[in-house]
Design an enzyme around this catalytic site. Sequence first.
Site, PDB file in Angstrom:
ATOM      1  N   PHE A 136       0.831  -1.120  -0.006  1.00  0.00           N
ATOM      2  CA  PHE A 136       0.244   0.087   0.007  1.00  0.00           C
ATOM      3  C   PHE A 136       1.187   1.203  -0.118  1.00  0.00           C
ATOM      4  O   PHE A 136       1.734   1.391   0.841  1.00  0.00           O
ATOM      5  CB  PHE A 136      -1.174  -0.090   1.216  1.00  0.00           C
ATOM      6  CG  PHE A 136      -1.708   1.262   1.174  1.00  0.00           C
ATOM      7  CD1 PHE A 136      -3.133   1.017   0.417  1.00  0.00           C
ATOM      8  CD2 PHE A 136      -1.527   2.464   1.560  1.00  0.00           C
ATOM      9  CE1 PHE A 136      -3.958   2.163   0.186  1.00  0.00           C
ATOM     10  CE2 PHE A 136      -2.550   3.251   1.587  1.00  0.00           C
ATOM     11  CZ  PHE A 136      -3.716   3.246   0.935  1.00  0.00           C
ATOM     12  N   ASP A 173       9.336   2.585   1.254  1.00  0.00           N
ATOM     13  CA  ASP A 173       8.124   3.417   1.774  1.00  0.00           C
ATOM     14  C   ASP A 173       8.287   3.041   3.254  1.00  0.00           C
ATOM     15  O   ASP A 173       7.719   2.053   3.746  1.00  0.00           O
ATOM     16  CB  ASP A 173       7.121   2.701   1.282  1.00  0.00           C
ATOM     17  CG  ASP A 173       5.634   3.463   1.763  1.00  0.00           C
ATOM     18  OD1 ASP A 173       5.640   4.164   2.630  1.00  0.00           O
ATOM     19  OD2 ASP A 173       4.599   3.389   0.967  1.00  0.00           O
ATOM     20  N   LYS A 212       3.159  10.083   8.039  1.00  0.00           N
ATOM     21  CA  LYS A 212       2.390   9.537   9.627  1.00  0.00           C
ATOM     22  C   LYS A 212       2.836  10.093  10.712  1.00  0.00           C
ATOM     23  O   LYS A 212       2.757  11.234  11.129  1.00  0.00           O
ATOM     24  CB  LYS A 212       2.258   8.131   9.191  1.00  0.00           C
ATOM     25  CG  LYS A 212       1.463   7.547   8.386  1.00  0.00           C
ATOM     26  CD  LYS A 212       1.076   6.005   8.550  1.00  0.00           C
ATOM     27  CE  LYS A 212      -0.011   5.304   7.772  1.00  0.00           C
ATOM     28  NZ  LYS A 212      -1.334   5.657   7.844  1.00  0.00           N
TER      29      LYS A 212
END
Length: 397
Positions: free
Chosen positions: A138, A223, A252
């Site tokens: 993702f 990532d 995040k």
Amino acid sequence: MITSNIIADSQKYIMNTYGRQPLVLVKGRGMKVYDSDGREYLDFVSGVAVNNLGHCHPRVVVALQKQAQRLMHVSNHYHNEPQINLAKMLVQNSFGDKVFFCNSGTEAIEAAIKLARRYSREVLHLNRFEIITMRGSFHGRTMGALAATAQEKFHKSFEPLVDGFRYVPYNDADAVERAVNEHTCAVLVEPIQGEGGVNVPSAGYLKALRDICDRNNLLLMLDEVQTGMGRTGKLFAYEHTGVAPDVAALAKGLGAGMAIGALLATDKAAQAFTPGSHGSTFGGNPLACAAAIASLDVLLEDNILLPAVEQHGQHFLQSLENLKKQFGFVKDVRGKGLLIGMELDFECKEIVTACLKEGFLINCTMDNILRFMPPLIVSTEEIDQLIDALTTIFSKR
Ligand code: PLP
């Protein structure tokens, strides 16, 4: 306003892109959040791995207040000190030499995709553009990051996708080797797949990918949007592997609740970007950077918090392992630090709802995997409280 009316307004005025729980969160402090009816919850979601220092950490709040009184936004046509200071901190604590700032994980991935393509064209003078990504990954929801995300369920009805991505199974370095061709410019991979079900690859996987990239002159791009900023017990998950990437995407936890993303890169890779080749109006604004600086200061201070993440993570994993022994429907328990998954043999929505009733926020991914990612400040007692609640809930099944 009563809660049902707030939720009715939410449904009336906000686009229907999220399956939301029927509660309105109004206040948070540390591990705890409170809803509009005054109920208290222990938060094992952290805004999906964002509130790493818990809610409203006093040092972040003060940094934001000070910065808000001084300067909130200026164009990137000028320099601003919080942005420079944050970049310096990130570089001094990572493999990276240079930073590009944006506002989210998906934007950091877009920047990575563009950097990889430009690196091939402008630095290597090769017409290479293809990026290898992993099944179950993702990477975000903008069109480039969506195409990088190798899960068809997210692609549905958005085709045609951006061209130039090749998908291979996760944790299979041979498959990556076989997928490399004359068009390949980079490999993009999560050190641990988060949304994909907390999938931890075998030791040696990243090292094998590093070797493939070195032999073929490809960029290794990580990532670290979910795994970064201390989530796995090191500032970045790659630090567990002894391997450094060329590029890493962050977001995040970086801003302790403020929206900020970043792309870290070595000088070699970063030289592909030149004035005008990429940019962002809000990226690296002083306010978000001030929050990120305060958060990094706390994370790195005295080398206390990150070792505690490892310890609490081990305790958490062990406690979930004990539940697995008791309940046959628990298929697997896995994770690293405070990014932990528990795979069930049924859809876990009902467990999330039952936890909510007991005062715990937890998450479910891939329909049947409970995902736990509490603030990094979680205590052993708070973990034990959740384990007790899960034991009761599981027993009633
Ligand atoms: N990459 C990873 C590994 C993620 O987990 C996410 C979000 O969950 C993203 C990228 C996208 O980040 P954002 O939602 O901030 O765009």
